[in-house]
Structure formats: C-alpha cells, structure tokens
Design an enzyme around this catalytic site. Structure first.
Site, PDB file in Angstrom:
ATOM      1  N   ASP A 162      -2.263  -3.712   4.686  1.00 58.20           N
ATOM      2  CA  ASP A 162      -1.379  -2.582   4.381  1.00 58.20           C
ATOM      3  C   ASP A 162      -1.546  -1.404   5.336  1.00 58.20           C
ATOM      4  O   ASP A 162      -0.770  -0.455   5.294  1.00 58.20           O
ATOM      5  CB  ASP A 162      -1.639  -2.124   2.934  1.00 58.20           C
ATOM      6  CG  ASP A 162      -0.614  -1.116   2.439  1.00 58.20           C
ATOM      7  OD1 ASP A 162       0.582  -1.323   2.687  1.00 58.20           O
ATOM      8  OD2 ASP A 162      -1.009  -0.122   1.806  1.00 58.20           O
ATOM      9  N   SER A 207       5.113   2.588   0.722  1.00 56.58           N
ATOM     10  CA  SER A 207       5.305   1.155   0.537  1.00 56.58           C
ATOM     11  C   SER A 207       6.073   0.909  -0.758  1.00 56.58           C
ATOM     12  O   SER A 207       5.790   1.525  -1.788  1.00 56.58           O
ATOM     13  CB  SER A 207       3.952   0.444   0.461  1.00 56.58           C
ATOM     14  OG  SER A 207       3.190   0.683   1.625  1.00 56.58           O
ATOM     15  N   GLN A 234       6.439  -6.657   4.186  1.00 55.35           N
ATOM     16  CA  GLN A 234       6.482  -5.441   3.382  1.00 55.35           C
ATOM     17  C   GLN A 234       7.756  -4.667   3.682  1.00 55.35           C
ATOM     18  O   GLN A 234       8.181  -4.566   4.837  1.00 55.35           O
ATOM     19  CB  GLN A 234       5.283  -4.533   3.648  1.00 55.35           C
ATOM     20  CG  GLN A 234       5.254  -3.291   2.756  1.00 55.35           C
ATOM     21  CD  GLN A 234       4.068  -2.388   3.022  1.00 55.35           C
ATOM     22  OE1 GLN A 234       4.212  -1.328   3.626  1.00 55.35           O
ATOM     23  NE2 GLN A 234       2.883  -2.803   2.573  1.00 55.35           N
TER      24      GLN A 234
END
Length: 287
Positions: free
Chosen positions: A202, A226, A276
């Site tokens: 991430d 996110s 993502q």
C-alpha cells in the site's frame, strides 16, 4: 521496526458464536490517520488465526470505508464463511469506536500442484544498492512527514527512476518500480511475511498516477485516499530480502485512479499481484 511487529501481534479476545474477535494497536502516523497497509495486514493476521496452519492466503479484496485514527486501537471481527476440502474463506470487519473502517474478504488454500507460469521481471532495472534511500532523498527537509518517511518506516524504499516526494523528475509516465525490504530481519513465520507484504503493497501503489501527471506528494492541496485494495499471493517470498514492485496505472478519471503492481523476488520470480483504486483530488488543472 519493533512497532511494526507489535502492530501485527494481535490480541485474541475470544470467539463468539458466529465470529472471532481480535484487537490490535494503531501505529503512529504524522497526519493522524492509520496507514492503510497496517489495517490490511492486521485484518489478514486476524483471518489467518482462524484457519488451519497448512492453509495460506492466496487472495484478498478489501474496501477502505473510513479513515482510521492512530489514537485508538482497532477491533477485528472474523467471520468463518466457508471451510472446504481445499479452500477456506474468511471475512474480516475492522472497527474503531464501533464503526467499520475496513471490510476485507480473504481466501486460503492447501498446497497443491498444477500448471505454472509467470511474467518476467523487467531486465533493465538498476540494483537497489545503486539507488538513493528515502533518507538521502529527504535529508535536507525539516518536516514531520519527511522525517517519518526518512527514518521511521519499517521498509527501505528505493524508487526507479526516482522518488516523487518533492518533485517528478524525467518523463511523466504511468509506470515506475520500487525496490523494498524491511530494514531489519523478520521472524521466519511465512504467514507473517505474507501479511507484511500486504502492508508494504500500500505504500507506493498510487504513485504511477501521480507520476503520469507530474504531481509530487508535496503538491499543495493534494488529497489521496485508498478506496479498495486487492492482492493475490502466487509464491512465497521474504520481505526482509529485496523485492521489486513494478507498478503501472491504466486509467485515471472522475477523481479516481487505478493502479496495478507486480512484486518480484530479486531473482525474478513473481510473488504477488496488486490492484488498487484511489481517490485523487488535485486543485489545479494539469493538462
């Protein structure tokens, strides 16, 4: 580094009739919001605690629902959705102050044999030892975020071709790569390495979108969050050895951007794939 391992060492508060409950601490972050990779990794650790030791995570899909607060611990509720002959499925709901901040579902599988192939790692990537560290890139910046990125993250991150902390050098392209590994050795537990890989996945996955448009992390008014995160583990790898995270962005539109990533061992073996989508708001017209 110890704070990172402590965050992944969840407390088992006992099983209820239909769920298993765990709690974990929030790591300090300079802006006061829980790092998304932390809660992803913790949600996986919680789910891992409820499956047999010979079944390992092969995929997860999570939605970030609310920002987490670093001043409060997180509660993880694991629902045992399914246990079959080869696969197990778990849903983890993550809460702070009684409201959900992340919803994740993960699948686990026994070891099995079958067809095998993987894409090749790019051949023209410089060795990590030849690239500057975050500390070298940010050593002249006296700012809390810069100090945190320089010295307090558990992972050593080295960008190809260069980081975008302060500016975007070179071509504005939607492709980049990052060498990464933990600063210190990790315990040998393979599930801990899988969870740590989710943590690190991430860090920089939104950067190909920013790089494509020449936007640095320090750009005034930039807001990035996110929205969801998907990950597939293909093969085992250690996060305390150099891994190459090759990233690309196929699209950005409507205040959102999509990025994908492939994580390779230094020997060129594909270990994991990541996708993502994030919210990106830039207060100026770039193109």
């Amino acid at each position: 580094m110890q704070g990172f391992l402590t965050a992944l060492d969840l407390t088992d508060t006992g099983a209820r009739t239909d769920e298993d409950i765990f709690t974990g601490p929030s790591q300090w972050m300079p802006l006061g919001r829980v790092f998304g990779g932390q809660v992803l990794a913790q949600s996986l650790v919680a789910a891992m605690r409820t499956v047999p030791d010979d079944r390992h995570v092969h995929s997860m899909h999570g939605y970030f629902l609310r920002p987490g607060d670093v001043n409060h611990p997180i509660t993880f509720s694991v629902e045992r959705i399914h246990d079959g002959r080869s696969f197990s499925t778990r849903r983890t709901q993550c809460y702070q102050n009684g409201v959900p901040i992340l919803s994740m579902i993960a699948s686990f599988q026994d070891s099995d044999e079958g067809l095998e192939h993987h894409i090749e790692m790019p051949a023209d990537v410089p060795d990590p030892e030849s690239l500057p560290t975050a500390q070298e890139s940010l050593k002249h910046i006296d700012h809390g975020v810069a100090r945190f990125w320089s010295t307090e993250r558990p992972f050593d991150m080295r960008h190809v071709p260069s980081p975008i902390y302060l500016k975007v050098d070179g071509e504005h392209t939607s492709r980049q790569a990052v060498w990464m590994k933990t600063f210190l050795p990790m315990p040998d537990d393979p599930d801990l390495h899988r969870a740590a890989l989710a943590y690190a996945s991430d860090y920089s996955i939104m950067e190909p979108i920013l790089r494509r448009h020449g936007v640095a992390w320090s750009s005034p008014g930039l807001k990035v969050a996110s929205l969801d995160h998907a990950m597939w583990w293909h093969r085992f790898g250690r996060v305390d050895e150099w891994l190459l995270y090759v990233q690309d962005s196929p699209s950005a539109q409507g205040g959102r951007g999509l990025a994908t990533g492939s994580i390779f061992s230094r020997e060129g073996v594909l270990l994991a794939t990541v996708a993502q989508e994030g919210m990106l708001r830039v207060p100026i017209v770039l193109e």
